[in-house]
Scaffold this motif. Structure first.
Motif, PDB file in Angstrom:
ATOM      1  N   VAL A   4      30.572  50.402  41.974  1.00  0.00           N
ATOM      2  CA  VAL A   4      31.790  49.679  41.594  1.00  0.00           C
ATOM      3  C   VAL A   4      31.456  48.597  40.570  1.00  0.00           C
ATOM      4  CG1 VAL A   4      33.662  48.216  42.441  1.00  0.00           C
ATOM      5  CG2 VAL A   4      32.881  50.160  43.813  1.00  0.00           C
ATOM      6  N   ARG A   5      30.358  47.889  40.784  1.00  0.00           N
ATOM      7  CA  ARG A   5      29.941  46.851  39.830  1.00  0.00           C
ATOM      8  C   ARG A   5      29.750  47.431  38.435  1.00  0.00           C
ATOM      9  NH1 ARG A   5      25.479  44.780  37.235  1.00  0.00           N
ATOM     10  NH2 ARG A   5      24.278  46.592  37.907  1.00  0.00           N
ATOM     11  N   GLU A   6      29.057  48.557  38.348  1.00  0.00           N
ATOM     12  CA  GLU A   6      28.796  49.171  37.047  1.00  0.00           C
ATOM     13  C   GLU A   6      30.095  49.601  36.371  1.00  0.00           C
ATOM     14  OE1 GLU A   6      26.201  49.514  35.224  1.00  0.00           O
ATOM     15  OE2 GLU A   6      24.521  49.032  36.536  1.00  0.00           O
ATOM     16  N   GLN A   7      31.008  50.179  37.147  1.00  0.00           N
ATOM     17  CA  GLN A   7      32.274  50.614  36.577  1.00  0.00           C
ATOM     18  C   GLN A   7      33.085  49.416  36.075  1.00  0.00           C
ATOM     19  OE1 GLN A   7      33.552  53.666  35.962  1.00  0.00           O
ATOM     20  NE2 GLN A   7      35.441  52.776  35.167  1.00  0.00           N
ATOM     21  N   ALA A   8      33.198  48.365  36.886  1.00  0.00           N
ATOM     22  CA  ALA A   8      33.974  47.187  36.491  1.00  0.00           C
ATOM     23  C   ALA A   8      33.343  46.486  35.291  1.00  0.00           C
ATOM     24  CB  ALA A   8      34.093  46.233  37.673  1.00  0.00           C
ATOM     25  N   LYS A   9      32.030  46.413  35.275  1.00  0.00           N
ATOM     26  CA  LYS A   9      31.321  45.753  34.171  1.00  0.00           C
ATOM     27  C   LYS A   9      31.620  46.411  32.829  1.00  0.00           C
ATOM     28  CE  LYS A   9      26.985  46.567  33.443  1.00  0.00           C
ATOM     29  NZ  LYS A   9      25.511  46.672  33.481  1.00  0.00           N
ATOM     30  N   SER A  10      31.857  47.716  32.849  1.00  0.00           N
ATOM     31  CA  SER A  10      32.074  48.442  31.604  1.00  0.00           C
ATOM     32  C   SER A  10      33.349  48.010  30.880  1.00  0.00           C
ATOM     33  CB  SER A  10      32.113  49.956  31.871  1.00  0.00           C
ATOM     34  OG  SER A  10      33.307  50.327  32.552  1.00  0.00           O
ATOM     35  N   PHE A  11      34.246  47.318  31.590  1.00  0.00           N
ATOM     36  CA  PHE A  11      35.475  46.872  30.922  1.00  0.00           C
ATOM     37  C   PHE A  11      35.177  45.886  29.803  1.00  0.00           C
ATOM     38  CE2 PHE A  11      39.334  44.364  30.299  1.00  0.00           C
ATOM     39  CZ  PHE A  11      40.276  45.375  30.161  1.00  0.00           C
ATOM     40  N   LEU A  12      34.084  45.147  29.910  1.00  0.00           N
ATOM     41  CA  LEU A  12      33.726  44.186  28.865  1.00  0.00           C
ATOM     42  C   LEU A  12      33.437  44.874  27.539  1.00  0.00           C
ATOM     43  CD1 LEU A  12      31.494  41.673  30.857  1.00  0.00           C
ATOM     44  CD2 LEU A  12      33.750  41.225  29.884  1.00  0.00           C
ATOM     45  N   ASP A  13      33.097  46.160  27.576  1.00  0.00           N
ATOM     46  CA  ASP A  13      32.835  46.914  26.348  1.00  0.00           C
ATOM     47  C   ASP A  13      34.099  47.548  25.789  1.00  0.00           C
ATOM     48  OD1 ASP A  13      30.075  46.370  26.567  1.00  0.00           O
ATOM     49  OD2 ASP A  13      29.813  48.072  27.945  1.00  0.00           O
ATOM     50  N   PHE A  14      35.201  47.430  26.528  1.00  0.00           N
ATOM     51  CA  PHE A  14      36.469  48.007  26.089  1.00  0.00           C
ATOM     52  C   PHE A  14      37.185  47.000  25.192  1.00  0.00           C
ATOM     53  CE2 PHE A  14      40.953  49.280  26.758  1.00  0.00           C
ATOM     54  CZ  PHE A  14      40.856  50.618  26.427  1.00  0.00           C
ATOM     55  N   ASN A  15      37.783  47.481  24.144  1.00  0.00           N
ATOM     56  CA  ASN A  15      38.442  46.598  23.176  1.00  0.00           C
ATOM     57  C   ASN A  15      39.786  46.121  23.724  1.00  0.00           C
ATOM     58  OD1 ASN A  15      39.093  45.198  20.842  1.00  0.00           O
ATOM     59  ND2 ASN A  15      39.827  47.022  19.763  1.00  0.00           N
ATOM     60  N   CYS A  16      39.759  44.950  24.356  1.00  0.00           N
ATOM     61  CA  CYS A  16      40.974  44.388  24.962  1.00  0.00           C
ATOM     62  C   CYS A  16      41.259  43.016  24.352  1.00  0.00           C
ATOM     63  CB  CYS A  16      40.802  44.248  26.467  1.00  0.00           C
ATOM     64  SG  CYS A  16      42.216  43.472  27.292  1.00  0.00           S
ATOM     65  N   PRO A  17      42.434  42.819  23.741  1.00  0.00           N
ATOM     66  CA  PRO A  17      42.783  41.497  23.206  1.00  0.00           C
ATOM     67  C   PRO A  17      42.749  40.432  24.293  1.00  0.00           C
ATOM     68  CG  PRO A  17      44.337  43.168  22.443  1.00  0.00           C
ATOM     69  CD  PRO A  17      43.489  43.820  23.500  1.00  0.00           C
ATOM     70  N   ALA A  18      42.245  39.256  23.975  1.00  0.00           N
ATOM     71  CA  ALA A  18      42.083  38.183  24.962  1.00  0.00           C
ATOM     72  C   ALA A  18      43.396  37.836  25.649  1.00  0.00           C
ATOM     73  CB  ALA A  18      41.485  36.948  24.293  1.00  0.00           C
ATOM     74  N   LYS A  19      44.516  37.877  24.924  1.00  0.00           N
ATOM     75  CA  LYS A  19      45.801  37.463  25.501  1.00  0.00           C
ATOM     76  C   LYS A  19      46.316  38.458  26.538  1.00  0.00           C
ATOM     77  CE  LYS A  19      48.499  39.541  21.717  1.00  0.00           C
ATOM     78  NZ  LYS A  19      49.529  39.262  20.676  1.00  0.00           N
ATOM     79  N   TRP A  20      45.758  39.670  26.565  1.00  0.00           N
ATOM     80  CA  TRP A  20      46.191  40.698  27.512  1.00  0.00           C
ATOM     81  C   TRP A  20      45.120  40.994  28.548  1.00  0.00           C
ATOM     82  CZ3 TRP A  20      48.019  44.383  23.035  1.00  0.00           C
ATOM     83  CH2 TRP A  20      49.185  43.856  22.473  1.00  0.00           C
ATOM     84  N   PHE A  21      44.118  40.154  28.655  1.00  0.00           N
ATOM     85  CA  PHE A  21      42.982  40.443  29.521  1.00  0.00           C
ATOM     86  C   PHE A  21      43.418  40.460  30.978  1.00  0.00           C
ATOM     87  CE2 PHE A  21      38.694  40.223  31.163  1.00  0.00           C
ATOM     88  CZ  PHE A  21      37.946  40.839  30.158  1.00  0.00           C
ATOM     89  N   PRO A  22      43.162  41.554  31.705  1.00  0.00           N
ATOM     90  CA  PRO A  22      43.591  41.663  33.112  1.00  0.00           C
ATOM     91  C   PRO A  22      42.686  40.868  34.040  1.00  0.00           C
ATOM     92  CG  PRO A  22      42.436  43.641  32.453  1.00  0.00           C
ATOM     93  CD  PRO A  22      42.517  42.786  31.232  1.00  0.00           C
ATOM     94  N   THR A  23      43.088  40.742  35.284  1.00  0.00           N
ATOM     95  CA  THR A  23      42.305  39.989  36.254  1.00  0.00           C
ATOM     96  C   THR A  23      41.070  40.783  36.675  1.00  0.00           C
ATOM     97  OG1 THR A  23      43.498  40.866  38.165  1.00  0.00           O
ATOM     98  CG2 THR A  23      44.369  38.851  37.134  1.00  0.00           C
ATOM     99  N   HIS A  24      40.014  40.062  36.997  1.00  0.00           N
ATOM    100  CA  HIS A  24      38.764  40.703  37.421  1.00  0.00           C
ATOM    101  C   HIS A  24      38.939  41.462  38.734  1.00  0.00           C
ATOM    102  CE1 HIS A  24      38.853  36.988  39.727  1.00  0.00           C
ATOM    103  NE2 HIS A  24      37.951  37.501  40.543  1.00  0.00           N
ATOM    104  N   ASP A  25      39.803  40.949  39.621  1.00  0.00           N
ATOM    105  CA  ASP A  25      39.979  41.635  40.901  1.00  0.00           C
ATOM    106  C   ASP A  25      40.776  42.933  40.748  1.00  0.00           C
ATOM    107  OD1 ASP A  25      42.135  39.965  40.339  1.00  0.00           O
ATOM    108  OD2 ASP A  25      41.878  38.735  42.122  1.00  0.00           O
ATOM    109  N   PHE A  26      41.709  42.983  39.789  1.00  0.00           N
ATOM    110  CA  PHE A  26      42.405  44.238  39.491  1.00  0.00           C
ATOM    111  C   PHE A  26      41.420  45.263  38.925  1.00  0.00           C
ATOM    112  CE2 PHE A  26      45.595  46.444  36.495  1.00  0.00           C
ATOM    113  CZ  PHE A  26      45.839  47.439  37.413  1.00  0.00           C
ATOM    114  N   ILE A  27      40.601  44.818  37.977  1.00  0.00           N
ATOM    115  CA  ILE A  27      39.587  45.695  37.393  1.00  0.00           C
ATOM    116  C   ILE A  27      38.658  46.235  38.472  1.00  0.00           C
ATOM    117  CG2 ILE A  27      37.518  45.696  35.940  1.00  0.00           C
ATOM    118  CD1 ILE A  27      40.020  45.865  34.326  1.00  0.00           C
TER     119      ILE A  27
END
Length: 302
Positions: A162-185
């Protein structure tokens, strides 16, 4: 003895920080380690962290950075933490009962699950119980979580997958203003990785403040303000997460591919919007929350 790496993002948390850190270090039947990232505090938080680190050099690591917001700060911690049996998030001003981690690990093992979420004891600042917050197992599905996200990161314990999967979101191109919560991720990463298990027993005292980000226990006006913020200001977060999951290399992504693609398609077509709204699994257990979600889909900010 198994190990748990507890990740904490701090910001101006001097008042209760030391008490919370000690409650984590004093977990029974398990080896706990703390990796902490300070998110640009301006009070005495960093001094407290330095002191605690000196007293527990083998169990606490502290990173200091500029203010990027708690969501991104927690996800950064996923990259610092590696080589432990399990992982967990912690808020800076809660209090953990001594068997919190051990209970979570036992349940994960017995249920063959990869993400554990517990109930939450909501208290005032003096730890006087206000109410217990439990989560309905009927809606513990990927579709239910996308309909309305509720699981608090501070209750979570999870595996390295789960850690590895969630960590990969940082490599996804997501605008800062739309950044989702870490617990949702982290929650959707749990469903992608395997099984998410809910525990109706709470082992965490969660302080509620008047300026808390969420609304629970803070009155009707705060609730209205929170719900309005969800409809109007939390734009595109869930469709972005759906795109990220569809691009993931996780082996089980195919299980939810049609549902996730429906979320993405609903941004561009009315038929896809109606299909998503009519999906019987796409429900949160709350009529009000369902209506809010449907409104967000129809006005195209889901």
């Amino acid at each position: 003895m198994q190990s748990v790496c507890v990740m904490m993002s701090t910001y101006n948390g001097e008042r209760y920080l030391e008490e919370q850190v000690l409650s984590i270090l004093n977990q029974k039947g398990i080896e706990t380690y703390l990796i902490i990232r300070d998110d640009g505090s301006t009070d005495n938080t960093c001094r407290i962290l330095d002191k605690l680190c000196l007293l527990n050099t083998d169990r606490i690591k502290v990173y200091k950075g500029k203010n990027i917001g708690y969501n991104k700060s927690f996800l950064k911690l996923l990259g610092y933490a590696e080589g432990y049996d399990y992982y967990a998030y912690a808020d800076q001003d809660d209090y953990w009962l001594p068997d919190k981690c051990l209970r979570a690990i036992n349940i994960l093992s017995n249920k063959n699950a990869c993400l554990y979420v517990s109930a939450l004891s909501i208290t005032n600042q003096e730890y006087e119980l206000l109410y217990n917050k439990e989560f309905r197992k009927k809606y513990n599905t990927m579709e239910g979580v996308f309909a309305r996200y509720r699981y608090p990161g501070c209750t979570m314990v999870f595996t390295n997958q789960v850690r590895e999967q969630a960590k990969s979101f940082l490599d996804f191109n997501c605008p800062a203003k739309w950044f989702p919560t870490h617990d949702f991720i982290t929650t959707v990463s749990g469903f992608i990785s395997g099984k998410v298990v809910l525990d109706n027993q709470s082992k965490i005292l969660h302080r509620r403040f008047e300026n808390s980000v969420s609304a629970g226990g803070n009155g009707v006006l705060k609730r209205i303000k929170t719900e309005w913020n969800i409809i109007v200001n939390r734009i595109n977060q869930r469709s972005i997460v759906a795109k990220w999951l569809l691009s993931s290399e996780a082996l089980n992504t195919y299980k939810y591919r049609e549902f996730l693609q429906n979320i993405v398609d609903a941004k561009h077509g009315f038929k896809a919007k109606i299909k998503l709204i009519l999906n019987p699994k796409f429900r949160s257990g709350s009529i009000l929350c369902n209506i809010e979600t449907f409104i967000k889909i129809l006005i195209n900010n889901y």
